[in-house]
Design a protein around this motif. Structure first.
Motif, mmCIF file in Angstrom:
data_model
loop_
_atom_site.group_PDB
_atom_site.id
_atom_site.type_symbol
_atom_site.label_atom_id
_atom_site.label_comp_id
_atom_site.label_asym_id
_atom_site.label_seq_id
_atom_site.Cartn_x
_atom_site.Cartn_y
_atom_site.Cartn_z
ATOM 1 N N ASN A 69 -12.244 5.131 -2.866
ATOM 2 C CA ASN A 69 -11.421 6.295 -2.563
ATOM 3 C C ASN A 69 -10.389 5.916 -1.520
ATOM 4 O O ASN A 69 -10.696 5.762 -0.338
ATOM 5 C CB ASN A 69 -12.300 7.446 -2.060
ATOM 6 N N LEU A 70 -9.131 5.773 -1.977
ATOM 7 C CA LEU A 70 -8.071 5.366 -1.053
ATOM 8 C C LEU A 70 -7.692 6.482 -0.095
ATOM 9 O O LEU A 70 -7.040 6.239 0.915
ATOM 10 C CB LEU A 70 -6.833 4.925 -1.848
ATOM 11 N N ALA A 73 -4.116 2.215 -6.461
ATOM 12 C CA ALA A 73 -4.764 3.297 -7.208
ATOM 13 C C ALA A 73 -4.529 3.122 -8.707
ATOM 14 O O ALA A 73 -5.452 3.279 -9.521
ATOM 15 C CB ALA A 73 -4.236 4.652 -6.735
ATOM 16 N N LYS A 74 -3.298 2.779 -9.094
ATOM 17 C CA LYS A 74 -2.996 2.553 -10.511
ATOM 18 C C LYS A 74 -3.724 1.317 -11.032
ATOM 19 O O LYS A 74 -4.132 1.267 -12.199
ATOM 20 C CB LYS A 74 -1.485 2.389 -10.699
ATOM 21 N N SER A 75 -3.903 0.319 -10.159
ATOM 22 C CA SER A 75 -4.628 -0.888 -10.561
ATOM 23 C C SER A 75 -6.083 -0.584 -10.867
ATOM 24 O O SER A 75 -6.656 -1.126 -11.819
ATOM 25 C CB SER A 75 -4.539 -1.954 -9.462
ATOM 26 N N TYR A 76 -6.703 0.271 -10.066
ATOM 27 C CA TYR A 76 -8.080 0.670 -10.329
ATOM 28 C C TYR A 76 -8.177 1.382 -11.675
ATOM 29 O O TYR A 76 -9.107 1.156 -12.457
ATOM 30 C CB TYR A 76 -8.597 1.587 -9.221
ATOM 31 N N GLU A 77 -7.210 2.234 -11.970
ATOM 32 C CA GLU A 77 -7.214 2.949 -13.245
ATOM 33 C C GLU A 77 -7.078 1.977 -14.413
ATOM 34 O O GLU A 77 -7.793 2.078 -15.416
ATOM 35 C CB GLU A 77 -6.071 3.968 -13.274
ATOM 36 N N LEU A 78 -6.157 1.008 -14.279
ATOM 37 C CA LEU A 78 -5.936 0.024 -15.338
ATOM 38 C C LEU A 78 -7.158 -0.863 -15.520
ATOM 39 O O LEU A 78 -7.559 -1.181 -16.646
ATOM 40 C CB LEU A 78 -4.711 -0.830 -14.990
ATOM 41 N N GLU A 124 2.305 3.484 1.796
ATOM 42 C CA GLU A 124 2.269 4.416 0.669
ATOM 43 C C GLU A 124 2.433 3.674 -0.665
ATOM 44 O O GLU A 124 1.725 3.948 -1.644
ATOM 45 C CB GLU A 124 3.374 5.466 0.832
ATOM 46 N N LEU A 125 3.378 2.714 -0.696
ATOM 47 C CA LEU A 125 3.623 1.944 -1.918
ATOM 48 C C LEU A 125 2.394 1.149 -2.337
ATOM 49 O O LEU A 125 1.978 1.177 -3.502
ATOM 50 C CB LEU A 125 4.806 0.997 -1.702
ATOM 51 N N VAL A 126 1.807 0.440 -1.375
ATOM 52 C CA VAL A 126 0.647 -0.393 -1.691
ATOM 53 C C VAL A 126 -0.512 0.461 -2.193
ATOM 54 O O VAL A 126 -1.159 0.134 -3.196
ATOM 55 C CB VAL A 126 0.218 -1.225 -0.465
ATOM 56 N N LYS A 127 -0.785 1.574 -1.517
ATOM 57 C CA LYS A 127 -1.896 2.431 -1.934
ATOM 58 C C LYS A 127 -1.649 3.033 -3.316
ATOM 59 O O LYS A 127 -2.575 3.182 -4.114
ATOM 60 C CB LYS A 127 -2.117 3.533 -0.905
ATOM 61 N N ILE A 185 4.381 4.872 14.495
ATOM 62 C CA ILE A 185 4.454 3.959 13.348
ATOM 63 C C ILE A 185 5.840 4.069 12.719
ATOM 64 O O ILE A 185 6.311 5.173 12.418
ATOM 65 C CB ILE A 185 3.361 4.292 12.315
ATOM 66 N N LYS A 186 6.466 2.928 12.508
ATOM 67 C CA LYS A 186 7.812 2.908 11.951
ATOM 68 C C LYS A 186 7.823 3.467 10.522
ATOM 69 O O LYS A 186 6.862 3.265 9.757
ATOM 70 C CB LYS A 186 8.358 1.487 11.934
ATOM 71 N N PRO A 187 8.905 4.151 10.124
ATOM 72 C CA PRO A 187 9.011 4.685 8.756
ATOM 73 C C PRO A 187 8.821 3.612 7.684
ATOM 74 O O PRO A 187 8.203 3.883 6.641
ATOM 75 C CB PRO A 187 10.427 5.275 8.723
ATOM 76 N N ILE A 188 9.330 2.404 7.913
ATOM 77 C CA ILE A 188 9.208 1.347 6.914
ATOM 78 C C ILE A 188 7.748 0.948 6.737
ATOM 79 O O ILE A 188 7.305 0.618 5.636
ATOM 80 C CB ILE A 188 10.075 0.121 7.297
ATOM 81 N N ASP A 189 6.974 0.990 7.828
ATOM 82 C CA ASP A 189 5.548 0.669 7.736
ATOM 83 C C ASP A 189 4.786 1.757 6.971
ATOM 84 O O ASP A 189 3.867 1.457 6.212
ATOM 85 C CB ASP A 189 4.953 0.488 9.135
#
Length: 209
Positions: A2-3, A42-47, A35-38, A26-30
């Motif tokens: 559960n992410l 999540a999509k990787s777990y589904e695949l 958010e992108l990695v999570k 925390i910087k916006p870029i961080d």
């Protein structure tokens, strides 16, 4: 996994070292990177779950078909050790079920090596440097201490009649231990009107962009 599970206090994020960092620090870029990695994880777990379900279903369906063929048509479908290939009626597609055995050698391999060493010692004058290199490299271990199964088994294809060599080859054969196996499903499509097939990639690294 559960992410979205979060046990850190409200208004804080936990960094890789376990320290709590106020969100406003925390910087916006961080935040965007997180958010992108999570999202991709999540999509990787589904695949991954879809692939696991496909593999399980494919093996079950193939096993059921083999049983049906044996019962209904009294036909031999498949090959050695469970390997088999199934084709569509027009030959446009094929599915290969392959069983790959994990082979190791027991202590008898050392006895074989001792006999081979005796042979090489006696053949020093007449044996070619190429043969010595082939034999010696076969017993070289990699960084993990593993010996190449293919190289060891390749020695058995050498046409050498010395009794000690033949005994060593017998020892190698008896030293083989199957410690496990892996099963694979591979799907192929025929290339045009040729008799060649290309694999339909189910491996993320092999999928064309």
């Amino acid at each position: 996994m559960n992410l979205n599970q979060n046990t850190t206090p409200a208004g804080y994020w936990q960094d890789a070292k376990g320290a709590l960092i106020p969100v406003d620090k925390i910087k916006p870029i961080d935040r965007a990177r997180d958010e992108l990695v999570k999202e991709l994880v999540a999509k990787s777990y589904e695949l991954s779950a879809l692939l696991a379900a496909f593999k399980q279903q494919a093996f079950a369906d193939i096993a059921a078909f083999v049983q049906l063929s044996a019962e209904e048509y009294n036909a031999e479908v498949g090959g050695k050790k469970g390997n088999l290939t199934l084709y569509t009626f027009d030959g446009s597609y094929k599915i290969v079920r392959a069983i790959s055995e994990n082979i190791r050698f027991d202590e008898r391999l050392q006895a074989a090596k001792a006999l081979i060493d005796e042979c090489l010692k006696d053949w020093t004058a007449g044996a070619s440097s190429e043969l010595k290199a082939i034999v010696n490299s076969a017993f070289d271990a990699d960084k993990q201490g593993n010996i190449s199964t293919a190289k060891i088994l390749g020695l058995r294809r050498l046409d050498i009649k010395d009794a000690r060599w033949l005994t060593a080859m017998t020892a190698i054969g008896e030293a083989i231990q199957v410690v496990g196996s892996k099963a694979y499903i591979r799907v192929y499509e025929r290339i045009g009107d040729t008799d060649q097939y290309r694999q339909i990639p189910l491996d993320l690294a092999a999928v064309a962009l």
